[in-house]
Design a protein around this motif. Structure first.
Motif, PDB file in Angstrom:
ATOM      1  N   THR A  79       0.843  -1.191   0.000  1.00 39.34           N
ATOM      2  CA  THR A  79       0.000   0.000   0.000  1.00 39.34           C
ATOM      3  C   THR A  79       0.881   1.244   0.000  1.00 39.34           C
ATOM      4  OG1 THR A  79      -1.957   1.046   0.958  1.00 39.34           O
ATOM      5  CG2 THR A  79      -0.334   0.228   2.516  1.00 39.34           C
ATOM      6  N   THR A  80       0.262   2.400  -0.062  1.00 41.73           N
ATOM      7  CA  THR A  80       1.011   3.656  -0.124  1.00 41.73           C
ATOM      8  C   THR A  80       1.052   4.277   1.267  1.00 41.73           C
ATOM      9  OG1 THR A  80      -0.989   4.931  -0.542  1.00 41.73           O
ATOM     10  CG2 THR A  80       0.165   4.068  -2.471  1.00 41.73           C
ATOM     11  N   THR A  82       0.278   7.253   2.031  1.00 35.80           N
ATOM     12  CA  THR A  82      -0.923   8.062   2.194  1.00 35.80           C
ATOM     13  C   THR A  82      -2.131   7.187   2.529  1.00 35.80           C
ATOM     14  OG1 THR A  82      -0.726   8.119  -0.216  1.00 35.80           O
ATOM     15  CG2 THR A  82      -0.452  10.180   0.923  1.00 35.80           C
ATOM     16  N   GLU A  83      -2.217   6.056   1.884  1.00 35.35           N
ATOM     17  CA  GLU A  83      -3.341   5.166   2.144  1.00 35.35           C
ATOM     18  C   GLU A  83      -3.221   4.556   3.545  1.00 35.35           C
ATOM     19  OE1 GLU A  83      -5.787   5.326   0.193  1.00 35.35           O
ATOM     20  OE2 GLU A  83      -6.968   3.934   1.375  1.00 35.35           O
ATOM     21  N   VAL A  86      -4.338   7.162   5.963  1.00 35.32           N
ATOM     22  CA  VAL A  86      -5.772   7.446   5.953  1.00 35.32           C
ATOM     23  C   VAL A  86      -6.597   6.258   6.444  1.00 35.32           C
ATOM     24  CG1 VAL A  86      -7.719   7.817   4.403  1.00 35.32           C
ATOM     25  CG2 VAL A  86      -5.643   9.151   4.119  1.00 35.32           C
ATOM     26  N   HIS A  87      -6.115   5.072   6.129  1.00 35.33           N
ATOM     27  CA  HIS A  87      -7.004   3.918   6.199  1.00 35.33           C
ATOM     28  C   HIS A  87      -6.677   2.894   7.282  1.00 35.33           C
ATOM     29  CE1 HIS A  87     -10.345   3.062   3.603  1.00 35.33           C
ATOM     30  NE2 HIS A  87     -10.173   1.786   3.836  1.00 35.33           N
ATOM     31  N   SER A 330       6.714  10.762   1.900  1.00 33.32           N
ATOM     32  CA  SER A 330       5.376  11.202   2.304  1.00 33.32           C
ATOM     33  C   SER A 330       4.329  10.962   1.219  1.00 33.32           C
ATOM     34  CB  SER A 330       5.401  12.685   2.672  1.00 33.32           C
ATOM     35  OG  SER A 330       5.897  13.442   1.581  1.00 33.32           O
ATOM     36  N   THR A 331       4.697  11.173  -0.048  1.00 34.03           N
ATOM     37  CA  THR A 331       3.721  10.960  -1.124  1.00 34.03           C
ATOM     38  C   THR A 331       3.781   9.518  -1.630  1.00 34.03           C
ATOM     39  OG1 THR A 331       5.292  11.627  -2.853  1.00 34.03           O
ATOM     40  CG2 THR A 331       3.900  13.354  -1.924  1.00 34.03           C
ATOM     41  N   GLY A 332       4.905   8.859  -1.377  1.00 30.92           N
ATOM     42  CA  GLY A 332       5.069   7.496  -1.856  1.00 30.92           C
ATOM     43  C   GLY A 332       5.260   7.413  -3.356  1.00 30.92           C
TER      44      GLY A 332
END
Lengths: 367, 545
Positions: A79-80, A82-83, A86-87, A330-332
């Motif tokens: 996964t990233t 950011t994900e 968030v998740h 941070s953005t991946g």
């Protein structure tokens, strides 16, 4: 101000470029190593390696390829950042982890999930230091095991436990593992995290297998924390330009990838290269070897060399001295970043392009 | 510089030409025959076939997914290198440099990369900037992203959705919008394992159909020439023809493009519960409004890699990987799945898939509405196109192939009974005229005055595969780049984009959204104009007023 040296003596940049070009032109197999550069710098380096029949490697290739090897021989959920941020409602951290901003954010923040639990649960396997809770800055971290050397066995037992196979006692009690297994299965979206540099291939493979098994019933993914120095950006640029990762040679007239054959240390140790271009624009890292053929060093200020380079050019730091595209944790992904303190210091890309432009024309196609 | 291409059979359906004649080029454009002027260069095309440069509307050639597939499969590259050009693995064409060159040698001059996650757009454009000769364009993927789903949940206005779509098109520098398994990836994150057109994304409470309709409307309203590009739900599953039929119906006569329809043309008849439903689907396409278009996604036999943003489908297929390795990304919106695969002649299912693709090509009447793709590399690598042209153009060749395939598989398709053979003008429509129209590229896909001077010249060889594999001459922007199937020089093409109008207030909203959701500046995900290091990296295609 430009700063360049030949044989330790300060010279004009032009003179350093000319000397570097002379070394590359005379070389039968130049080694481009370090490769700590932004995407433009990496692209220029790959083009030069292609043109000069050289070899391309990166200072963090060892750990990058270890992680990649698992993907290219089995299955990986990914996964990233950011994900994950968030998740994820659950983090499974394996082994010691560098205290990067990203990691701090992931372990300290609460889940931004819009459904389910708001507080992210953290399980940390074999953190080694014994300070996992301090690193995480949270009391609620569940530490399981201590020593990194126990990690492969703990992971194997945990994976067995998850799929309902009987397990024997490891460094961890069966009861603890059974509880952990239940907790992981109860997560809604879990993410396994490890620092690529610290975990061996078998442990990575076991982690990936364990995550795949968890996906039979719930959702789980992984987020390996990559090395610095735009290692992932370099990996991707190598991928699209050559079809292959780093540790690739061009001596045969086409790209040839071999992680053993084109390992910088082995090439240096075996005397298989007669010219080194060492690049470290982010951290002024010096080459790790104690003996080396004539070296052209393109580094940020302050490199402490074990072997004095023949040519040294102080290059700008990407995204500080000049705008850059590179991988951001941070953005991946690859992001374009402006210069925070613009200067006239030459970039790796420009330095290499100027060296390449000073080579005798071999009629080869340019990228 | 005035160039004359003299005496070839010029096949240019847009301008109604199929005749022996000349094509003139000046400064990168096609021009009418000038009076009393001598050309600076003349190329004799007598006996050869002259067409506009071909346009591929759906080929995964660049970006994180494709590149990760490259990194996952070093053996494809390696094995290809040691083999002669005609063996199965020689297609790798794996680096961006090889990709551009190999497309050009087949006479293709524009290629659309159809699956770019907006957050990975810069990566994709960096790769495209390193893909020589051809022009390219990207489709940005929406429909599994939190922002859109939140707008729909909040019942925001249609104009709010349009502004957002316009913002995404600009930040990612794309030419259109694609939706991949609408809502499926978002649902998968909530542990949903099967997702159809009327299923609802948990938490958002929005159905797949609502996502399609909202995006179709917004794209149309913004005047983006390319209709919404849809990768439907339930890809690859037996009986999924129903999903494709429902999606066609859901188009309600408005422009909609259905991608790689072959993967949705399966019935569940026969002993194995897997059969071709291509005839039924082709009939539905023929009966639907002209604004509904499809591409095929033809399967060819051999090893390849499936690389798709349909993360749910790829997850479900991961343990069928050949060889056994795979990577599934739970991305910020769509994510991705990379699953290597080998289509085998001896495999019943693979043989049905091969036949289904050809049935669609041959049973859809209008070559302007069925587009030529293999969904590279998912159905087959793009280097297999010449063999597919040959199969479309010869029923005898098809009969030979059919004789070698499992008869049980052929029995659940209609392919053996189909007699149609494509003509060269039909090939020109399908691969030149129609794709240009589908993307609003009025100066491409034809050889009329003012068109971009992208021209392909082929030997008129009875062996059509040989003919299309190695163009005799290819001009890109009027410059000769390929001769006798070999690349002469690497030029650097442009990425085609659209820039529809939007209410600039959306820019502030997006900045705030990124700050709140990710704690990051939205600029970090954008593709800046000057980032690519090529002199003219972009060309803006006008939107409809």
């Amino acid at each position: 101000m430009e700063r360049a040296w030949v044989a330790g003596e300060p010279v004009q940049l032009d003179a350093a470029i000319a000397e570097a070009a002379k070394l590359v032109a005379a070389s039968r197999q130049p080694l481009i190593a370090g490769l700590g550069a932004d995407v433009a710098g990496v692209r220029a380096a790959i083009s030069l390696a292609q043109r000069s029949g050289g070899v391309i490697d990166h200072m963090h290739a060892e750990s990058l390829l270890r992680n990649l090897d698992v993907a290219r021989s089995s299955g990986v959920m990914l996964t990233t950042p950011t994900e994950a941020e968030v998740h994820a409602d659950t983090l499974l951290v394996a082994g010691p982890v560098r205290q990067t901003t990203l990691f701090q954010q992931l372990v300290s923040g609460s889940s931004r999930r819009t459904t389910g639990a708001k507080v992210r649960r953290i399980f940390w396997l074999c953190p080694e230091s014994g300070t996992a809770t301090a690193v995480a800055g949270r009391d609620s971290v569940n530490v399981v095991g201590r020593a990194l050397r126990d990690l492969p066995a703990v992971l194997a037992a945990l994976r067995a436990c998850i799929v309902g196979r009987p397990i024997a006692k490891t460094a961890i009690s069966v009861r603890t593992l059974e509880q952990l297994s239940r907790d992981l299965k109860a997560s809604r979206f879990g993410v396994a995290i490890w620092t690529v540099a610290h975990v061996d291939a078998l442990a990575i493979e076991m982690l990936c297998g364990l995550v795949d098994d968890l996906n039979a019933k719930t959702r789980f993914s992984t987020l390996p924390l990559p090395p610095a120095d735009n290692a992932l950006g370099a990996l991707h640029a190598c991928g699209w330009m050559t079809g292959l990762p780093m540790r690739t040679g061009f001596g045969r007239g086409h790209a040839h990838h071999d992680p053993w054959l084109f390992d910088s240390r082995r090439l240096i140790g075996g005397g298989e290269t007669d010219c080194v271009i060492w690049i470290s624009a982010y951290h002024a890292e010096a080459p790790p070897w104690r003996e080396a053929p004539p070296t052209i060093a393109l580094t940020a200020d302050g490199a402490a060399f074990r072997v004095p380079p023949r040519v040294h050019i102080a290059v700008g730091v990407p995204a500080i001295d000049h705008p850059a595209i590179h991988y951001l944790p941070s953005t991946g992904t690859l992001s374009a970043v402006a210069a925070s303190q613009p200067s006239t210091r030459i970039s790796v890309a420009d330095a290499i392009s100027r060296i390449a432009a000073s080579l005798p024309d071999d009629g080869a196609r340019r990228c | 510089m005035l160039t004359l291409l003299a005496g070839g059979r010029v096949i240019d359906p847009v301008n109604g030409r199929d005749e022996a004649g000349d094509v003139w080029m000046r400064d990168g454009r096609i021009v009418d025959a000038p009076r009393e002027t001598r050309p600076d260069a003349t190329y004799d095309a007598t006996g050869k076939i002259v067409m506009a440069g071909a346009i591929d509307i759906h080929s995964h050639i660049a970006g994180w997914n494709v590149n990760t597939a490259r990194l996952l499969l070093p053996e494809y590259h390696r094995a290809a290198m040691a083999r002669p050009a005609t063996t199965p693995l020689s297609y790798a064409g794996w680096s961006t440099f090889e990709t551009g060159g190999r497309y050009a040698t087949m006479g293709f001059t524009t290629v659309v990369e159809p699956a770019v996650s907006p957050h990975y757009a810069l990566h994709a454009h960096l790769e495209l900037a390193d893909t020589p000769i051809i022009d390219k364009a990207t489709l940005a993927m929406l429909g599994n992203d939190d922002y859109l789903l939140s707008l729909l949940r909040a019942k925001e206005s249609e104009s709010a959705i349009e502004d957002y779509v316009a913002w995404v098109l600009e930040m990612s520098r794309s030419i259109g919008i694609k939706v991949v398994n609408p809502g499926g990836a978002a649902a998968f994150k909530e542990n949903v394992r099967a997702f159809s057109l009327d299923d609802v994304v948990p938490h958002y409470g929005i159905s797949s159909r609502q996502i399609v309709k909202a995006l179709q409307r917004a794209v149309n309203k913004l005047g983006v020439p390319h209709p919404l590009h849809v990768h439907c739900n339930n890809l690859g599953l037996a009986g999924n023809v129903e999903t494709a039929l429902e999606t066609i119906e859901a188009a309600e006569g408005l422009p909609l493009h259905l991608a790689h329809l072959q993967f949705y043309s399966y019935g569940s008849d026969g002993e194995r519960g897997f059969s071709s439903a291509a005839a039924r689907l082709a009939e539905a396409v023929n009966a639907a409004a002209a604004a509904v278009t499809v591409d095929v996604g033809q399967v060819m036999f051999g090893p390849t890699v499936t690389s798709s943003a349909d993360v749910l489908r790829q997850f479900n297929a991961r343990h069928r990987a050949r060889p056994k390795k795979w990577l599934i990304l739970d991305g910020d919106a769509n994510g991705a799945g990379i699953v290597p695969y080998e289509y085998r002649r001896s495999d019943f299912y693979n043989a049905v898939q091969w036949a289904v693709g050809l049935e669609l090509f041959l049973l859809i009447d209008d070559p302007e509405r069925v587009f030529f793709t293999t969904d590279h590399p998912n159905g087959a690598p793009f280097t297999s196109y010449p063999e597919i042209f040959a199969l479309l153009m010869s029923r005898d060749l098809r009969a030979k192939w059919i004789a070698d395939l499992p008869s049980a598989a052929m029995a659940v398709t209609t392919l053996p009974s189909i007699r149609r053979e494509y003509t060269l003008p039909e090939i020109a429509v399908m691969t030149r005229a129609a794709p240009a129209r589908l993307f609003g590229l009025t100066d491409r896909g034809h050889l009329g005055a003012g068109a971009v001077a992208d021209v392909a010249v082929y030997e008129d060889d009875a062996d059509r595969a040989k003919m299309f594999r190695a163009a005799a001459l290819v001009f890109k922007d009027g410059e000769l780049v390929v001769r006798d199937g070999g690349v002469l020089r690497h030029t650097w093409g442009r990425a085609l984009t659209v820039a529809p109008q939007r209410d600039r207030a959306v820019d502030r909203r997006m900045k705030d959204y990124y700050e709140e959701r990710y704690g990051l500046a939205d600029d970090l995900f954008k593709v800046p104009a000057d980032a690519l290091g090529r002199p003219e990296p972009f060309e803006v295609v006008p939107c409809r007023p």
